[in-house]
Enzyme design. Structure first.
Site, short mmCIF file in Angstrom:
data_model
loop_
_atom_site.label_atom_id
_atom_site.label_comp_id
_atom_site.label_asym_id
_atom_site.label_seq_id
_atom_site.Cartn_x
_atom_site.Cartn_y
_atom_site.Cartn_z
N CYS A 123 -16.71 0.92 9.44
CA CYS A 123 -16.02 -0.01 10.33
C CYS A 123 -15.88 0.63 11.71
O CYS A 123 -15.35 1.75 11.81
CB CYS A 123 -14.65 -0.38 9.77
SG CYS A 123 -13.65 -1.38 10.90
N CYS B 103 -7.48 0.99 14.21
CA CYS B 103 -6.73 -0.09 13.56
C CYS B 103 -5.74 0.49 12.56
O CYS B 103 -5.97 1.54 11.97
CB CYS B 103 -7.71 -1.02 12.86
SG CYS B 103 -6.94 -2.27 11.83
N CYS C 80 -7.05 0.08 7.53
CA CYS C 80 -7.72 0.95 6.57
C CYS C 80 -7.49 2.41 6.90
O CYS C 80 -7.91 2.88 7.96
CB CYS C 80 -9.22 0.67 6.57
SG CYS C 80 -9.66 -0.98 6.01
N GLN D 175 -0.29 -12.83 -4.43
CA GLN D 175 -1.01 -11.56 -4.36
C GLN D 175 -2.31 -11.73 -3.58
O GLN D 175 -3.04 -12.71 -3.77
CB GLN D 175 -1.30 -11.04 -5.76
CG GLN D 175 -0.07 -10.62 -6.55
CD GLN D 175 0.48 -9.27 -6.09
OE1 GLN D 175 -0.02 -8.64 -5.17
NE2 GLN D 175 1.54 -8.82 -6.75
N GLU E 46 13.66 -17.43 -7.25
CA GLU E 46 13.02 -17.10 -5.98
C GLU E 46 13.84 -17.72 -4.84
O GLU E 46 14.35 -18.83 -4.97
CB GLU E 46 11.59 -17.64 -5.96
CG GLU E 46 10.88 -17.58 -4.63
CD GLU E 46 10.72 -16.17 -4.10
OE1 GLU E 46 11.11 -15.94 -2.93
OE2 GLU E 46 10.23 -15.30 -4.84
N ASP F 132 9.67 -8.24 -9.66
CA ASP F 132 8.58 -8.03 -8.71
C ASP F 132 9.16 -8.16 -7.29
O ASP F 132 8.85 -9.09 -6.55
CB ASP F 132 7.47 -9.05 -8.93
CG ASP F 132 6.23 -8.75 -8.10
OD1 ASP F 132 6.20 -7.68 -7.45
OD2 ASP F 132 5.31 -9.59 -8.07
N CYS G 103 5.19 -2.62 -5.29
CA CYS G 103 4.16 -2.20 -4.34
C CYS G 103 4.60 -0.96 -3.57
O CYS G 103 3.92 -0.55 -2.62
CB CYS G 103 3.84 -3.34 -3.36
SG CYS G 103 5.26 -3.88 -2.38
#
Length: 499
Positions: free
Chosen positions: A115, A121, A124, A325, A375, A423, A450
């Protein structure tokens, strides 16, 4: 005899005091020497200095870490095993930040990035590292967090890697800048709001570039201005795409600092030409001077107000504000792991906290007696109820509430879950919620996270409440980035009396 004992006691006290004074003297001498060493390091390591650095590890944010005279030096873009020449751009009391001048001796795990903007950036971090090495790092990071932060002696069973490490994201939110009639979209540089132009990101579906060009043509024709964070003026804030990989359906969204946009028909026609499977064009209105991308109000200007995806054979509706997700294929692997850990027999009551559009719970609904999802986002709850109906699921109900308030509500009604699924967002669970969960009497908890650091913190708290970690796996939901997902099964420890 008594006098001898008293004298001995006094002598011991004097001896201990003298030992303490000696210890204090030693401590102060050591501190002076330590401060001198630190001051020397600070003199040696200054901004704009160039140093040679051996990279040892990677941080949770994807920065490489080396040490210079004992001081931590963080460098973006380096790989563990690299020996580099670094240019120092910032020095604080106990760490420094550098940028790579030259790679003197490349790591065995180093590869050439595919890339052109990956070094600038903020997306990544691992595009110059082999994928095998990336997976090893992510697994070890989860293992380290659980042991170091959670003080839990549990092994990460495995990390589930991705079959596709490019073009996997089903959602992209591009900040926009229009200056001197020049349209730029892309992503922010690491820890900044400096826009890095990038129309073709290797993490996004290729067709998203065509969608950006459609917005560009519309903006140029209508003299559209971009939002300025400093002045609070300008119309176009972000361009937002969602793609349902299971069906191919695409949603295009303009996030605007206005109540409407000009020439909507022209924008729709451009987007229809850009996307073969366009199903929805919406405006999200965000008039607040904030870094939060999406506002509360969404208006559909063409097509449906949602798109539909398929996960593990079930059909799901997704609206612009719904949590979903971002990696379809890895999401299926994640949910299969949750199902494996749950090992439901058909008689259980399951409570799904932070349920989003209901995806995790609804993939388990045919394996349990009753499912309750909670939620806080109203549109997500609407999607969850619709998703239950879409899949002919009649044993599921959903509550629109904060996780703590919703859990407290069902606890007051006397509902006792056999399994609780968590979650939460990156910040993890509140202490209030963990107390409520403990009092609900569930025998098992499955925690999906996460963020391995907040996960480890919460596992430690649940451990104090009598839950033990039984199984732990990592799932690489976000290849080429520093993020990793975890799934943990905890069971309540029962103590039995044999008297």
């Amino acid at each position: 005899m008594k006098n001898k004992k008293a004298a001995k006691t006094v002598f011991c006290v004097i001896l201990r005091l003298s030992e303490r004074r000696a210890a204090f003297k030693f401590f102060f001498i050591f501190k002076i020497i330590y401060d001198i060493i630190l001051s020397v390091i600070r003199v040696v390591l200054k901004k704009n200095y160039k140093i040679e650095l051996c990279i040892d590890s990677v941080t949770s944010e994807g920065s490489a870490l080396g040490r210079f005279n004992g001081m931590a030096v963080f460098v973006r873009g380096a790989v563990p095993g690299d020996k580099i020449s670094a240019h120092i751009i910032k020095v604080s009391n106990n760490y420094a930040i550098g940028i790579i001048d030259n790679v003197l001796e490349p790591s065995k795990s180093r590869i050439n990035s595919d890339c052109p903007v990956s070094e600038r950036c903020g997306g990544c971090s691992f595009r110059n590292m082999t994928y095998d090495e990336e997976l090893k790092y992510k697994k070890s990071r989860v293992q380290d967090a659980v042991k170091r932060i959670g003080h839990i002696d549990a092994e990460v069973e495995e990390i589930i890697g991705a079959d596709n490490i490019d073009r996997y994201r089903n959602k992209a939110q591009y900040p926009v800048n229009i200056e001197n009639s020049q349209f730029t979209a892309g992503f922010y540089a690491y820890k900044s709001h400096r826009l890095i132009p990038c129309l073709s990101c290797r993490l996004q579906p290729e067709e998203f570039e065509k969608g950006l060009n459609a917005f560009k043509l519309w903006a140029e024709k209508n003299n559209i201005t971009s939002f300025n964070e400093k002045t609070g003026k300008g119309i176009l804030r972000h361009i937002y795409f969602r793609k349902a990989f299971g069906t191919g359906e695409i949603m295009a969204c303009a996030v605007i600092n206005a109540n409407d946009i000009p020439d909507k028909d022209y924008l729709v026609s451009l987007l229809q030409r850009a996307f073969d499977n366009l199903k929805s064009v919406v405006l999200n209105i965000n008039r607040k001077n904030t870094n939060v991308i999406l506002g509360d109000k969404t208006e559909t200007i063409w097509g449906s107000d949602k798109i539909f995806d398929v996960l593990l054979g079930r059909r799901f509706a997704i609206s612009p504000n719904s949590f979903y997700q971002i990696n379809h294929d890895q999401c299926e692997k994640l949910y299969k792991t949750v199902s494996e850990f749950a090992n439901l027999k058909g008689k259980e009551t399951v409570v799904d906290l932070y349920c989003g559009a209901g995806t995790i719970g609804l993939t388990l609904a045919d394996k349990c007696r009753k499912l309750v999802g909670i939620e806080i986002v109203p549109s997500a709850i609407e999607n969850a109820r619709e998703n239950a109906a879409l899949n002919n699921i009649d044993n599921a109900s959903f509550i629109c509430a904060d996780a703590s308030a919703g859990a407290a509500e069902i606890a007051k009604k006397g509902l006792k879950p056999d399994l609780i699924i968590l979650d939460p967002p990156r910040k993890g669970c509140s202490s209030e919620l963990l107390d409520i969960i403990d009092n609900m009497g569930a025998e098992r908890i499955i925690y999906v996270s996460c963020d391995s650091a907040t996960l480890a913190r919460d596992l430690a708290i649940l451990g104090e409440k009598g839950f033990a970690v039984e199984r732990l796996k990592a799932v690489d939901m976000f290849p080429r980035t520093p993020h990793v997902e975890c799934v943990v099964l905890m069971s309540r420890i029962r103590f039995y009396s044999f008297s």
